[in-house]
Scaffold this motif. Structure first.
Motif, PDB file in Angstrom:
ATOM      1  N   GLU A 239       7.025  -4.698  -8.103  1.00  0.00           N
ATOM      2  CA  GLU A 239       8.392  -5.211  -8.157  1.00  0.00           C
ATOM      3  C   GLU A 239       9.412  -4.173  -7.691  1.00  0.00           C
ATOM      4  OE1 GLU A 239       9.239  -8.114  -8.436  1.00  0.00           O
ATOM      5  OE2 GLU A 239       7.669  -9.182  -9.507  1.00  0.00           O
ATOM      6  N   GLY A 240       8.912  -3.127  -7.043  1.00  0.00           N
ATOM      7  CA  GLY A 240       9.811  -2.135  -6.454  1.00  0.00           C
ATOM      8  C   GLY A 240      10.200  -2.573  -5.052  1.00  0.00           C
ATOM      9  N   GLU A 241      10.526  -1.606  -4.193  1.00  0.00           N
ATOM     10  CA  GLU A 241      10.930  -1.956  -2.840  1.00  0.00           C
ATOM     11  C   GLU A 241       9.728  -2.340  -1.989  1.00  0.00           C
ATOM     12  OE1 GLU A 241      13.362   1.116  -1.169  1.00  0.00           O
ATOM     13  OE2 GLU A 241      15.128   0.345  -2.196  1.00  0.00           O
ATOM     14  N   ALA A 242       9.955  -3.245  -1.045  1.00  0.00           N
ATOM     15  CA  ALA A 242       8.891  -3.702  -0.154  1.00  0.00           C
ATOM     16  C   ALA A 242       8.439  -2.563   0.750  1.00  0.00           C
ATOM     17  CB  ALA A 242       9.383  -4.880   0.683  1.00  0.00           C
ATOM     18  N   GLY A 243       7.150  -2.570   1.094  1.00  0.00           N
ATOM     19  CA  GLY A 243       6.629  -1.562   1.994  1.00  0.00           C
ATOM     20  C   GLY A 243       7.022  -1.851   3.437  1.00  0.00           C
ATOM     21  N   MET A 244       6.684  -0.911   4.305  1.00  0.00           N
ATOM     22  CA  MET A 244       6.980  -1.068   5.728  1.00  0.00           C
ATOM     23  C   MET A 244       5.683  -1.172   6.515  1.00  0.00           C
ATOM     24  SD  MET A 244      10.101   1.715   6.056  1.00  0.00           S
ATOM     25  CE  MET A 244      10.384   1.299   7.778  1.00  0.00           C
ATOM     26  N   ARG A 245       5.743  -1.925   7.603  1.00  0.00           N
ATOM     27  CA  ARG A 245       4.587  -2.134   8.483  1.00  0.00           C
ATOM     28  C   ARG A 245       3.371  -2.635   7.699  1.00  0.00           C
ATOM     29  NH1 ARG A 245       6.794   2.682  10.399  1.00  0.00           N
ATOM     30  NH2 ARG A 245       5.187   3.973   9.456  1.00  0.00           N
ATOM     31  N   GLY A 246       3.631  -3.555   6.781  1.00  0.00           N
ATOM     32  CA  GLY A 246       2.536  -4.155   6.017  1.00  0.00           C
ATOM     33  C   GLY A 246       2.111  -3.362   4.811  1.00  0.00           C
ATOM     34  N   GLY A 247       2.850  -2.326   4.448  1.00  0.00           N
ATOM     35  CA  GLY A 247       2.487  -1.513   3.289  1.00  0.00           C
ATOM     36  C   GLY A 247       2.757  -2.234   1.978  1.00  0.00           C
ATOM     37  N   LEU A 248       2.103  -1.770   0.920  1.00  0.00           N
ATOM     38  CA  LEU A 248       2.264  -2.377  -0.393  1.00  0.00           C
ATOM     39  C   LEU A 248       3.667  -2.118  -0.943  1.00  0.00           C
ATOM     40  CD1 LEU A 248      -1.135  -1.330  -2.020  1.00  0.00           C
ATOM     41  CD2 LEU A 248      -0.542  -3.568  -1.062  1.00  0.00           C
ATOM     42  N   SER A 249       4.117  -2.989  -1.818  1.00  0.00           N
ATOM     43  CA  SER A 249       5.406  -2.790  -2.479  1.00  0.00           C
ATOM     44  C   SER A 249       5.273  -1.725  -3.566  1.00  0.00           C
ATOM     45  CB  SER A 249       5.897  -4.098  -3.098  1.00  0.00           C
ATOM     46  OG  SER A 249       6.162  -5.071  -2.106  1.00  0.00           O
ATOM     47  N   GLY A 250       6.375  -1.044  -3.837  1.00  0.00           N
ATOM     48  CA  GLY A 250       6.386  -0.078  -4.921  1.00  0.00           C
ATOM     49  C   GLY A 250       6.448  -0.781  -6.270  1.00  0.00           C
ATOM     50  N   ASP A 251       6.506  -0.018  -7.334  1.00  0.00           N
ATOM     51  CA  ASP A 251       6.554  -0.568  -8.690  1.00  0.00           C
ATOM     52  C   ASP A 251       7.951  -0.388  -9.278  1.00  0.00           C
ATOM     53  OD1 ASP A 251       3.798  -1.139  -8.566  1.00  0.00           O
ATOM     54  OD2 ASP A 251       3.314   0.907  -9.181  1.00  0.00           O
ATOM     55  N   LEU A 252       8.254  -1.205 -10.277  1.00  0.00           N
ATOM     56  CA  LEU A 252       9.521  -1.104 -11.000  1.00  0.00           C
ATOM     57  C   LEU A 252       9.234  -0.583 -12.404  1.00  0.00           C
ATOM     58  CD1 LEU A 252      12.562  -1.639 -11.439  1.00  0.00           C
ATOM     59  CD2 LEU A 252      11.945  -3.981 -12.101  1.00  0.00           C
TER      60      LEU A 252
END
Length: 376
Positions: A239-252
């Motif tokens: 639920e953190g920020e979205a990744g770039m170039r298909g990367g996983l999202s961060g956590d909140l």
């Protein structure tokens, strides 16, 4: 050969120096005299060159043994040692463990290999959540709103308006780096045109300006379990920020802060409070009402209860987090001394003193003191 500087002197170490001391000395000199830090400085370039030559010998056990025994003459069979004329970028492959990625990533390049531009994980976020003690005890579900970078819905994170919106960067030919010669060494830097990705957008998305992400406010439900305390963190995966170039999202990470309570003080999973009783209640004993997190409950105090006596109600504290059971509630008894006694009350107390054989010299307050006390 006779004019060649002693390698130990070049690195500023003794002949008894350990392998680690040799490596450390070379690293310091490489950092100090690197051409990129001293542009146009021929003396620094020469010092850098000499340090690299010295380490190529003293950093190799076999070469160092020969050098200690025969000096520069004994190294004639090793290419690159005489005059260091064969010095080039490939030589630094032997020094990567000494200089680290700082030099070999940006300064010396990757030997012609294509720079990786794979998925990048999104950043983790932190949210500060303030709750009441009652909410911490019972648990609660809270709705929060956070700003974060999310995948652009229009381009689905590609950064382009068209499916084939990316093309190979013409500046670096897709390598992600540009290389140029500086003095005797080849320098590689991140391509300024594609920022190291090796690709450029032909038709950037107007919604995200080609970044593939946009900032938006997101509403989330946070389940706060019973028993949390100030400083606890709740993790909301992805639920953190979205990744770039298909990367996983961060956590909140939700950081909990529990507000101070007007009645209860918390220590761990135990609660503490005070209960005021009269002199008669403390003297004769009584059944009193005690505030608890679950509402008022009855508690008996025995005759002769002294001020400051602490009574404990088991299992009336804070629940253990993600477990069974609860802490205790500790009640400190506070005895209230009566003021503004009536004449009849004073007479009865004097008689009580006589019955207990207590010699008391009563001190009555004046009229003005009584008025002031009354007004308070």
């Amino acid at each position: 050969m006779a004019n060649k500087r002693d390698y130990y002197e070049v690195l500023g170490i003794t002949r008894e120096a350990s392998d680690q001391e040799v490596k450390s000395a070379y690293r310091k000199m490489a950092m100090k005299f690197h051409p990129d830090k001293n542009p146009g400085n021929k003396e620094a370039e020469e010092s850098f060159k000499q340090a690299a030559e010295a380490y190529s010998v003293l950093g190799d056990k076999e070469k160092r043994t020969i050098y200690d025994r025969y000096g520069h003459t004994g190294l004639g069979g090793y290419s690159g040692s005489e005059g260091f004329s064969g010095f080039n970028q490939d030589l630094f492959a032997d020094f990567s463990d000494v200089l680290g990625s700082f030099f070999f990533g940006d300064f010396f390049g990757s030997g012609g290999r294509r720079r990786k531009s794979g998925p990048v994980r999104g950043a983790d976020l932190q949210y500060h959540l303030e709750i009441t003690l009652e909410e911490a005890i019972k648990g609660i579900e809270k709705e929060i709103v956070i700003p974060r970078m999310d995948i652009c819905e229009k381009c689905e994170g590609t950064g382009s308006n068209s499916p084939q919106g990316k093309t190979t960067c013409s500046t670096c030919n897709g390598y992600g780096q540009v290389r140029y010669s500086q003095g005797f060494v080849t320098i590689a830097r991140t391509c300024p045109n594609c920022s190291g990705t090796g690709q450029v957008l032909r038709d950037p998305c107007k919604s995200c300006s080609g970044g593939g992400r946009v900032e938006r406010k997101v509403t989330l439900n946070v389940k706060v379990p019973p028993g949390v305390d100030t400083g606890n963190r709740l993790k909301l995966k992805a639920e953190g920020e979205a990744g770039m170039r298909g990367g996983l999202s961060g956590d909140l990470y939700v950081l909990i802060e529990v507000q101070e309570h007007p009645i209860f003080m918390r220590k761990g999973f135990d609660l503490y409070c005070e209960k005021e009783v009269t002199v008669l209640q403390a003297s004769l004993g009584d059944e009193i009402r005690i505030p608890t997190p679950d509402g008022e409950e009855s508690m008996k105090i025995l005759e002769g209860t002294q001020p400051g006596t602490v009574l404990t109600m088991r299992g009336k504290g804070v629940p253990y987090v993600n477990s069974y059971g609860r802490g205790d509630l500790h009640v400190a008894i506070k005895v209230k001394i009566p003021t503004n006694l009536s004449s009849q009350e004073r007479k009865m107390l004097k008689e009580l003193a006589k019955l207990r054989n207590e010699k008391i010299n009563p001190q009555e307050r004046g009229v003005f003191e009584k008025v002031r006390t009354f007004l308070e």
